[in-house]
Design a protein around this motif. Sequence first.
Motif, PDB file in Angstrom:
ATOM      1  N   GLY A 145     -12.506 -53.998  47.140  1.00  0.00           N
ATOM      2  CA  GLY A 145     -11.537 -55.296  47.285  1.00  0.00           C
ATOM      3  C   GLY A 145     -10.439 -55.179  47.731  1.00  0.00           C
ATOM      4  N   ARG A 146     -10.046 -54.068  48.473  1.00  0.00           N
ATOM      5  CA  ARG A 146      -8.775 -53.775  48.853  1.00  0.00           C
ATOM      6  C   ARG A 146      -8.510 -54.101  50.380  1.00  0.00           C
ATOM      7  NH1 ARG A 146      -8.964 -47.234  47.272  1.00  0.00           N
ATOM      8  NH2 ARG A 146     -11.022 -47.704  48.080  1.00  0.00           N
ATOM      9  N   GLN A 147      -7.172 -53.669  50.627  1.00  0.00           N
ATOM     10  CA  GLN A 147      -7.049 -54.133  52.079  1.00  0.00           C
ATOM     11  C   GLN A 147      -6.473 -52.836  52.602  1.00  0.00           C
ATOM     12  OE1 GLN A 147      -4.392 -57.588  51.183  1.00  0.00           O
ATOM     13  NE2 GLN A 147      -6.033 -58.770  52.705  1.00  0.00           N
ATOM     14  N   ALA A 148      -6.471 -52.900  54.015  1.00  0.00           N
ATOM     15  CA  ALA A 148      -5.855 -51.779  54.514  1.00  0.00           C
ATOM     16  C   ALA A 148      -4.757 -51.911  55.503  1.00  0.00           C
ATOM     17  CB  ALA A 148      -7.051 -51.162  55.696  1.00  0.00           C
ATOM     18  N   VAL A 149      -3.873 -51.049  55.620  1.00  0.00           N
ATOM     19  CA  VAL A 149      -2.743 -50.862  56.543  1.00  0.00           C
ATOM     20  C   VAL A 149      -2.854 -49.709  57.511  1.00  0.00           C
ATOM     21  CG1 VAL A 149      -0.270 -50.721  56.769  1.00  0.00           C
ATOM     22  CG2 VAL A 149      -1.294 -51.801  54.597  1.00  0.00           C
ATOM     23  N   VAL A 150      -2.957 -50.000  58.804  1.00  0.00           N
ATOM     24  CA  VAL A 150      -3.269 -48.987  59.751  1.00  0.00           C
ATOM     25  C   VAL A 150      -2.268 -48.459  60.176  1.00  0.00           C
ATOM     26  CG1 VAL A 150      -4.638 -48.634  61.852  1.00  0.00           C
ATOM     27  CG2 VAL A 150      -5.441 -50.447  59.995  1.00  0.00           C
ATOM     28  N   ARG A 151      -1.982 -47.196  59.906  1.00  0.00           N
ATOM     29  CA  ARG A 151      -0.904 -46.311  60.550  1.00  0.00           C
ATOM     30  C   ARG A 151      -1.244 -45.227  61.466  1.00  0.00           C
ATOM     31  NH1 ARG A 151       1.677 -50.174  59.701  1.00  0.00           N
ATOM     32  NH2 ARG A 151       3.045 -50.313  58.126  1.00  0.00           N
ATOM     33  N   CYS A 152      -2.765 -44.947  61.556  1.00  0.00           N
ATOM     34  CA  CYS A 152      -3.102 -43.855  62.161  1.00  0.00           C
ATOM     35  C   CYS A 152      -3.698 -44.618  63.846  1.00  0.00           C
ATOM     36  CB  CYS A 152      -4.375 -43.586  61.543  1.00  0.00           C
ATOM     37  SG  CYS A 152      -5.557 -42.369  62.644  1.00  0.00           S
ATOM     38  N   SER A 153      -3.383 -43.969  64.778  1.00  0.00           N
ATOM     39  CA  SER A 153      -3.668 -44.354  66.080  1.00  0.00           C
ATOM     40  C   SER A 153      -5.134 -44.466  66.335  1.00  0.00           C
ATOM     41  CB  SER A 153      -3.008 -43.633  67.281  1.00  0.00           C
ATOM     42  OG  SER A 153      -3.300 -42.140  67.023  1.00  0.00           O
ATOM     43  N   PHE A 154      -5.903 -43.354  65.785  1.00  0.00           N
ATOM     44  CA  PHE A 154      -7.338 -43.466  65.980  1.00  0.00           C
ATOM     45  C   PHE A 154      -7.728 -44.885  65.342  1.00  0.00           C
ATOM     46  CE2 PHE A 154     -11.794 -43.175  64.451  1.00  0.00           C
ATOM     47  CZ  PHE A 154     -12.390 -42.742  65.873  1.00  0.00           C
ATOM     48  N   MET A 155      -7.548 -44.884  64.111  1.00  0.00           N
ATOM     49  CA  MET A 155      -8.073 -46.159  63.438  1.00  0.00           C
ATOM     50  C   MET A 155      -7.366 -47.462  63.996  1.00  0.00           C
ATOM     51  SD  MET A 155     -10.067 -45.599  60.846  1.00  0.00           S
ATOM     52  CE  MET A 155     -10.562 -44.392  59.848  1.00  0.00           C
ATOM     53  N   ALA A 156      -6.490 -47.428  64.379  1.00  0.00           N
ATOM     54  CA  ALA A 156      -5.747 -48.829  64.957  1.00  0.00           C
ATOM     55  C   ALA A 156      -6.633 -48.989  66.316  1.00  0.00           C
ATOM     56  CB  ALA A 156      -4.336 -48.563  65.474  1.00  0.00           C
ATOM     57  N   ASN A 157      -7.176 -47.944  66.990  1.00  0.00           N
ATOM     58  CA  ASN A 157      -7.763 -48.109  68.243  1.00  0.00           C
ATOM     59  C   ASN A 157      -9.221 -48.727  67.979  1.00  0.00           C
ATOM     60  OD1 ASN A 157      -9.430 -47.929  70.715  1.00  0.00           O
ATOM     61  ND2 ASN A 157      -8.088 -46.224  71.343  1.00  0.00           N
ATOM     62  N   TRP A 158      -9.733 -48.225  66.773  1.00  0.00           N
ATOM     63  CA  TRP A 158     -11.144 -48.444  66.359  1.00  0.00           C
ATOM     64  C   TRP A 158     -11.176 -50.040  66.176  1.00  0.00           C
ATOM     65  CZ3 TRP A 158     -13.285 -50.179  61.889  1.00  0.00           C
ATOM     66  CH2 TRP A 158     -14.913 -50.168  61.825  1.00  0.00           C
ATOM     67  N   VAL A 159     -10.094 -50.430  65.213  1.00  0.00           N
ATOM     68  CA  VAL A 159     -10.035 -51.709  64.569  1.00  0.00           C
ATOM     69  C   VAL A 159      -9.948 -52.747  65.751  1.00  0.00           C
ATOM     70  CG1 VAL A 159      -8.274 -53.386  63.374  1.00  0.00           C
ATOM     71  CG2 VAL A 159      -9.008 -51.067  62.392  1.00  0.00           C
ATOM     72  N   SER A 160      -9.164 -52.234  66.838  1.00  0.00           N
ATOM     73  CA  SER A 160      -8.953 -53.323  67.782  1.00  0.00           C
ATOM     74  C   SER A 160     -10.460 -53.714  68.633  1.00  0.00           C
ATOM     75  CB  SER A 160      -8.032 -52.655  68.917  1.00  0.00           C
ATOM     76  OG  SER A 160      -8.753 -51.535  69.761  1.00  0.00           O
ATOM     77  N   ARG A 161     -11.269 -52.694  68.461  1.00  0.00           N
ATOM     78  CA  ARG A 161     -12.560 -52.740  69.132  1.00  0.00           C
ATOM     79  C   ARG A 161     -13.652 -53.644  67.792  1.00  0.00           C
ATOM     80  NH1 ARG A 161     -11.856 -47.549  70.100  1.00  0.00           N
ATOM     81  NH2 ARG A 161     -13.726 -46.988  69.068  1.00  0.00           N
ATOM     82  N   HIS A 162     -13.284 -53.654  66.730  1.00  0.00           N
ATOM     83  CA  HIS A 162     -14.046 -54.168  65.580  1.00  0.00           C
ATOM     84  C   HIS A 162     -13.555 -55.241  64.783  1.00  0.00           C
ATOM     85  CE1 HIS A 162     -15.862 -50.296  66.689  1.00  0.00           C
ATOM     86  NE2 HIS A 162     -16.973 -50.726  66.264  1.00  0.00           N
ATOM     87  N   PRO A 163     -13.593 -56.543  65.750  1.00  0.00           N
ATOM     88  CA  PRO A 163     -12.878 -57.637  64.984  1.00  0.00           C
ATOM     89  C   PRO A 163     -13.453 -57.948  63.513  1.00  0.00           C
ATOM     90  CG  PRO A 163     -14.145 -58.375  66.733  1.00  0.00           C
ATOM     91  CD  PRO A 163     -13.920 -56.912  66.620  1.00  0.00           C
ATOM     92  N   GLU A 164     -14.766 -57.448  63.187  1.00  0.00           N
ATOM     93  CA  GLU A 164     -15.345 -57.831  61.746  1.00  0.00           C
ATOM     94  C   GLU A 164     -14.657 -57.545  60.753  1.00  0.00           C
ATOM     95  OE1 GLU A 164     -17.488 -53.857  63.331  1.00  0.00           O
ATOM     96  OE2 GLU A 164     -16.607 -55.742  64.298  1.00  0.00           O
ATOM     97  N   VAL A 165     -13.531 -56.222  60.893  1.00  0.00           N
ATOM     98  CA  VAL A 165     -12.583 -55.874  59.803  1.00  0.00           C
ATOM     99  C   VAL A 165     -11.319 -56.399  59.760  1.00  0.00           C
ATOM    100  CG1 VAL A 165     -14.030 -53.696  59.890  1.00  0.00           C
ATOM    101  CG2 VAL A 165     -11.915 -53.769  61.214  1.00  0.00           C
TER     102      VAL A 165
END
Length: 92
Positions: free
Chosen positions: A66-86
């Motif tokens: 039930g938490r939310q994420a703040v993305v400060r990691c470039s790898f995770m930011a790149n992954w999130v950009s390809r996974h709109p479901e998150v």
Amino acid sequence: MDDSVTENPAAHRFEMAVGDSIAAAYYRLEDGKVVLIHTEVPQQLSGQGIGSKLAEGAFRLIRESGRQAVVRCSFMANWVSRHPEVNDLVVG
């Protein structure tokens, strides 16, 4: 290979055991949010999709808690950009 991701709150990371190695996504907590700050995949495992499996598992655990994420990691930011479901989990 056991690709299940677990949270290790004591070490402030999500981790995935791969053989004798550990891939990890480090975070800190700020105002109840999971701030993803660094992802490490052992060099010998690079290029095998381990980081993506780790990211997928980390976001699954964030959602389940039930938490939310703040993305400060470039790898995770790149992954999130390809996974709109998150996208609904990502703030800031």
